[in-house]
Design an enzyme around this catalytic site. Structure first.
Site, PDB file in Angstrom:
ATOM      1  N   TYR A   1       5.581 -12.232   4.769  1.00 51.69           N
ATOM      2  CA  TYR A   1       4.463 -11.611   4.058  1.00 51.69           C
ATOM      3  C   TYR A   1       4.167 -12.443   2.821  1.00 51.69           C
ATOM      4  O   TYR A   1       4.940 -12.435   1.860  1.00 51.69           O
ATOM      5  CB  TYR A   1       4.841 -10.165   3.700  1.00 51.69           C
ATOM      6  CG  TYR A   1       3.813  -9.362   2.938  1.00 51.69           C
ATOM      7  CD1 TYR A   1       2.510  -9.796   2.751  1.00 51.69           C
ATOM      8  CD2 TYR A   1       4.157  -8.116   2.404  1.00 51.69           C
ATOM      9  CE1 TYR A   1       1.582  -9.040   2.055  1.00 51.69           C
ATOM     10  CE2 TYR A   1       3.242  -7.344   1.709  1.00 51.69           C
ATOM     11  CZ  TYR A   1       1.962  -7.817   1.530  1.00 51.69           C
ATOM     12  OH  TYR A   1       1.046  -7.060   0.835  1.00 51.69           O
TER      13      TYR A   1
ATOM     14  N   LYS B   1       2.023 -12.489   7.656  1.00 52.98           N
ATOM     15  CA  LYS B   1       0.894 -11.716   7.142  1.00 52.98           C
ATOM     16  C   LYS B   1       0.359 -12.514   5.965  1.00 52.98           C
ATOM     17  O   LYS B   1       1.036 -12.669   4.947  1.00 52.98           O
ATOM     18  CB  LYS B   1       1.337 -10.321   6.694  1.00 52.98           C
ATOM     19  CG  LYS B   1       0.226  -9.536   5.990  1.00 52.98           C
ATOM     20  CD  LYS B   1       0.752  -8.232   5.382  1.00 52.98           C
ATOM     21  CE  LYS B   1      -0.358  -7.524   4.609  1.00 52.98           C
ATOM     22  NZ  LYS B   1       0.134  -6.282   3.951  1.00 52.98           N
TER      23      LYS B   1
ATOM     24  N   THR C   1       0.827  -1.210   0.000  1.00 51.48           N
ATOM     25  CA  THR C   1       0.000   0.000   0.000  1.00 51.48           C
ATOM     26  C   THR C   1       0.858   1.255   0.000  1.00 51.48           C
ATOM     27  O   THR C   1       0.438   2.307  -0.486  1.00 51.48           O
ATOM     28  CB  THR C   1      -0.946  -0.007   1.212  1.00 51.48           C
ATOM     29  OG1 THR C   1      -1.602  -1.276   1.275  1.00 51.48           O
ATOM     30  CG2 THR C   1      -2.000   1.082   1.123  1.00 51.48           C
TER      31      THR C   1
ATOM     32  N   ILE D   1      -3.518  -6.304   9.129  1.00 54.08           N
ATOM     33  CA  ILE D   1      -2.793  -5.208   8.490  1.00 54.08           C
ATOM     34  C   ILE D   1      -3.732  -4.674   7.425  1.00 54.08           C
ATOM     35  O   ILE D   1      -3.967  -5.312   6.403  1.00 54.08           O
ATOM     36  CB  ILE D   1      -1.447  -5.671   7.908  1.00 54.08           C
ATOM     37  CG1 ILE D   1      -0.532  -6.157   9.047  1.00 54.08           C
ATOM     38  CG2 ILE D   1      -0.773  -4.527   7.142  1.00 54.08           C
ATOM     39  CD1 ILE D   1       0.822  -6.670   8.597  1.00 54.08           C
TER      40      ILE D   1
END
Length: 298
Positions: free
Chosen positions: A137, A166, A48, A207
């Site tokens: 991640y 994540k 992001t 998240i």
């Protein structure tokens, strides 16, 4: 290793630009807004945050601003520090550690298409290079690389500072599998659409992209879930459903930046190519959805 630091509501903070450069003043304001609205962890320079189109120097600047802004608060910094080159990922992780980040988020190495053994060795090297916690991640839709559950478990058990993952594959079963085998692992949602089911199955937090707009909602969603009040958590999750959906009408972070511009949270709507503004049709859809939520500009 079980982590008590990286949990709860975490924002995948955007990187605002102004005249082609990072809007450092605006960035600090956004982080302060998240802190004031109850977010537990700031996550700079992830997907992001447009990390893929930032220079290494810009990447470092974002980490420094996040750490400096969070000083004197209870809010932690989980710094994006991944790369498809292991030595570069190590360099970013060391920088994050040396400049006060509480933990690092390390994306699966994209484009290279490593084997599971290659992934294991990649993350083992990163974990051995720093002392702070490392959160894997997994976002195969972007990286073309899937960190399988067995590999995550192996790394969690063998590397003392790898705390979990994540999980942004959208696979709830994967998360349940991980938590059934390692209940103390930090498994966090990487997709707002499945925040609630992951929390309800023992996830330690989220998240969130949506938290850029409504940090107080996401903070409460997590707080209720982690306290065991899943009725109230689900109610908030349902309130956010339409917003969560529209924020992925195009590739992240295109819609969220448009939404923040519409809401008066960023001064200019700028992206780094090859990302560009959403289509006129989607911009209108985003605008119509944003009006339904009470979002105060800066």
């Amino acid at each position: 290793m079980e982590s008590t630091l990286i949990k709860g509501s975490m924002v995948a903070i955007i990187t605002p630009f102004k005249n082609g450069k990072i809007d450092e003043v605006g960035y600090e304001k956004l982080i302060k807004r998240e802190i004031a609205n109850g977010i537990n962890v700031i996550v700079p320079v992830g997907t992001t945050g447009e990390s893929a189109t930032l220079t290494h120097e810009e990447h470092r600047v974002c980490i420094e601003i996040a750490v400096d802004t969070c000083k004197g608060t209870d809010v932690k910094v989980l710094a994006g520090a991944g790369s498809n080159a292991t030595h570069e990922a190590i360099g970013l992780a060391k920088f994050a550690q040396d400049h006060g980040a509480d933990a690092v988020l390390s994306v699966a190495p994209y484009y290279n298409k490593p084997t599971q053994q290659g992934l294991y060795l990649h993350y083992k090297e990163i974990a051995n290079s720093v002392e702070i916690p490392v959160l894997l991640y997994n976002v195969p839709g972007r990286t073309g690389c899937d960190i399988k559950a067995d590999t995550v478990i192996r790394l969690f058990r063998e590397c003392k500072n790898i705390i979990g993952v994540k999980e942004a594959s959208g696979d709830i079963d994967r998360c349940v599998d991980l938590l059934s085998r390692e209940p103390h692992m930090t498994v966090v949602s990487g997709e707002d659409s499945i925040n609630y089911p992951i929390l309800a199955n023992g996830g330690k937090g989220v998240i969130s992209v949506t938290a850029n707009l409504l940090p107080d909602y996401v903070a409460k969603l997590c707080d209720y879930a982690l306290k065991g009040d899943f009725v109230k958590s689900r109610e908030i999750n349902n309130e956010l459903y339409e917003l969560n959906k529209i924020l992925f009408v195009e590739s992240n972070p295109v819609p969220i930046k448009a939404a923040m511009y519409i809401a008066g949270l960023i001064e200019t709507l700028e992206y780094r190519l090859p990302l560009c503004e959403p289509s006129k049709e989607n911009y209108k859809k985003i605008e119509e959805t944003i009006k339904k939520y009470k979002i105060k500009g800066l």
